[in-house]
Motif scaffolding. Structure first.
Motif, PDB file in Angstrom:
ATOM      1  N   LEU A 172       0.927  -1.136  -0.008  1.00 43.72           N
ATOM      2  CA  LEU A 172       0.078   0.012  -0.015  1.00 43.72           C
ATOM      3  C   LEU A 172       0.957   1.339  -0.041  1.00 43.72           C
ATOM      4  O   LEU A 172       1.450   1.547   1.044  1.00 43.72           O
ATOM      5  N   PHE A 173       0.723   2.059  -1.216  1.00 39.42           N
ATOM      6  CA  PHE A 173       1.553   3.306  -1.141  1.00 39.42           C
ATOM      7  C   PHE A 173       0.626   4.345  -1.396  1.00 39.42           C
ATOM      8  O   PHE A 173      -0.569   4.373  -1.631  1.00 39.42           O
ATOM      9  N   TYR A 174       0.999   5.474  -0.754  1.00 38.22           N
ATOM     10  CA  TYR A 174       0.256   6.824  -0.592  1.00 38.22           C
ATOM     11  C   TYR A 174       0.768   8.042  -1.548  1.00 38.22           C
ATOM     12  O   TYR A 174       0.339   9.083  -1.368  1.00 38.22           O
ATOM     13  N   ASN A 175       1.594   7.764  -2.420  1.00 32.98           N
ATOM     14  CA  ASN A 175       2.091   8.671  -3.399  1.00 32.98           C
ATOM     15  C   ASN A 175       1.153   8.976  -4.491  1.00 32.98           C
ATOM     16  O   ASN A 175       0.158   8.479  -4.448  1.00 32.98           O
ATOM     17  N   ALA A 176       1.549   9.828  -5.231  1.00 34.06           N
ATOM     18  CA  ALA A 176       0.732  10.429  -6.248  1.00 34.06           C
ATOM     19  C   ALA A 176       0.228   9.598  -7.258  1.00 34.06           C
ATOM     20  O   ALA A 176      -0.893   9.548  -7.742  1.00 34.06           O
TER      21      ALA A 176
END
Length: 460
Positions: A172-176
């Motif tokens: 799970l990533f939160y970047n653009a």
């Protein structure tokens, strides 16, 4: 003791000099050792890259030791939620003391990936690289090689020497690149612009992967899988050399900090060495620098975290004319700053706004101001600032007021949205509130300044 006395020693005559001694090894020897480690550990046959999948840390920890990675006493993985892992020390680390050493054979690099992929390919990899150049995305070629390499290792499953490392990575990533389209509607202008640039990088790589003939059609057209591989490369590569981008397993676990505890170097053999950048007390996090600490918007868009330790952030004035003159005056995201705690405004903001906005229709004064800046004539610069301080401060106040209204409108959009559909929204709102607090501190400085200047002008 994780590092044996023969593994490295500190030169007593120079406490900052650290020598790591690695047994000679090649990438093929690393692959043999790593595969042995992978197959001797109970692992799922397939790597689960779904966002809800857990990170498998225990096999990774054993794999590091099997592969010859060296770690100091007190080295410890730490997590508060089992999702985000970082490094801390349980023992005091003197400045200059060794923290980790990673053999060259383990390090992924775009140059090594290029050589391997082109040897395997019958022209598809080369065609993809050519197309990146044709669409104006040549700067992404090193990351393309590494993204393809990650996908190749994914396809090899347990036969990959990197399987335990891959299985330990975030899903799970939160970047653009990970944001939904609605998330973009909640972003302030600078973060929106940086996020679109990141999304374009991904779209370009995803587009040309179709030409790569060493990956299965299923995997290279799986947008979510490619997005995961892209994010691994873009969030875990070492800052620095853009021509040969490197990912160093284990070094990629050090979080960013405005104040850092570890510095990295590469020795003549290409081994990665990390040593304490200052005295680090037991119980402290061990952090590195991902880049300029006064550009938290870049970290948010690229890496997907909010750097609350940043002392300042870009003033968000996006309509400055980009020219040699404004750049010489300081038009740069890392220089035109509002300071978080004090609300102070950097000199570059005052200079650029005066030159580009206030003096735009006063060419003679404008040129006089610019010449004074080039010649280091501070007295003349200050005299011109004083003459137009009301106009400059009023423009800044107007910008701050409008931006605060914009932040309110952006945050209102996210209220009541399904966080299962948009899991990055809470971080976006937190980012927006962080920016808001900075701007409110700036407003607290500008409001009385403008009011007093207006009163003085009326009395004159």
């Amino acid at each position: 003791m994780r590092i044996s006395p023969t593994a490295f020693f500190v030169l007593l005559s120079s406490p900052m000099s650290v020598v790591f001694a690695f047994a000679p090894s090649s990438s093929s020897q690393f692959a043999s050792i790593a595969k042995s480690s992978s197959t001797s550990t109970s692992l799922d046959a397939m790597l689960d890259t779904r966002e809800q999948a857990s990170r498998n840390m225990q096999p990774f920890d054993g794999w590091l030791s099997q592969c010859g990675v060296q770690r100091c006493n007190g080295f410890q993985f730490t997590s508060t939620d089992g999702l985000d892992w970082s490094i801390m020390t349980t023992e005091n680390l003197p400045s200059g003391s060794p923290i980790i050493g990673v053999p060259e054979g383990m390090i992924l690099s775009s140059n090594k990936a290029k050589q391997e992929l082109e040897q395997m390919s019958r022209g598809g990899v080369q065609d993809a690289v050519k197309q990146l150049g044709m669409i104006g995305a040549a700067a992404s070629i090193p990351e393309f090689y590494l993204t393809t390499k990650i996908l190749l290792e994914y396809e090899r499953e347990q036969q990959s020497p990197y399987f335990p490392w891959l299985d330990s990575l975030p899903r799970l990533f939160y970047n653009a690149v990970s944001m939904t389209d609605f998330c973009y509607e909640c972003l302030p202008p600078l973060v929106f612009r940086l996020s679109r640039e990141e999304r374009t990088k991904f779209d370009n790589i995803f587009q040309v992967l179709k030409k790569v003939d060493i990956l299965s059609d299923r995997n290279k057209t799986d947008r979510e899988l490619v997005k995961w591989a892209f994010n691994v490369v873009h969030t875990r590569s070492m800052p620095g050399d853009k021509n040969d981008v490197k990912i160093v397993p284990l070094a990629d676990y050090f979080n960013h900090g405005t104040e850092t505890e570890i510095n990295f170097t590469f020795d003549a053999q290409g081994n990665c060495l990390g040593s304490a950048s200052r005295d680090v007390p037991a119980g402290s996090p061990v952090r590195m620098s991902y880049g300029c600490p006064t550009n938290p918007s870049f970290f948010f868009a690229t890496y997907g975290f909010l750097d609350k330790t940043s002392p300042a952030s870009f003033c968000k004035i996006m309509d400055i004319t980009k020219s040699a003159e404004t750049e010489n005056l300081g038009y740069d995201f890392s220089k035109m700053l509002f300071y978080k705690d004090t609300g102070a405004i950097s000199q570059e903001v005052w200079d650029v706004v005066l030159y580009d906005k206030v003096l735009r229709n006063k060419p003679d004064v404008r040129q006089q101001f610019y010449n004074a800046h080039l010649q280091g004539d501070g007295a003349t610069k200050q005299a011109i600032h004083n003459a137009f301080i009301m106009e400059t401060s009023s423009r800044l106040k107007d910008h701050v007021d409008k931006f605060l209204e914009q932040i309110d409108a952006l945050n209102n959009k996210g209220i009541g949205k399904d966080l299962n559909t948009h899991p990055r929204l809470p971080l976006i709102m937190e980012h927006n509130e962080f920016v808001r607090s900075t701007f409110e501190n700036v407003k607290a400085q500008l409001d009385p300044m403008v009011m007093n200047l207006a009163r003085e002008r009326q009395m004159a």
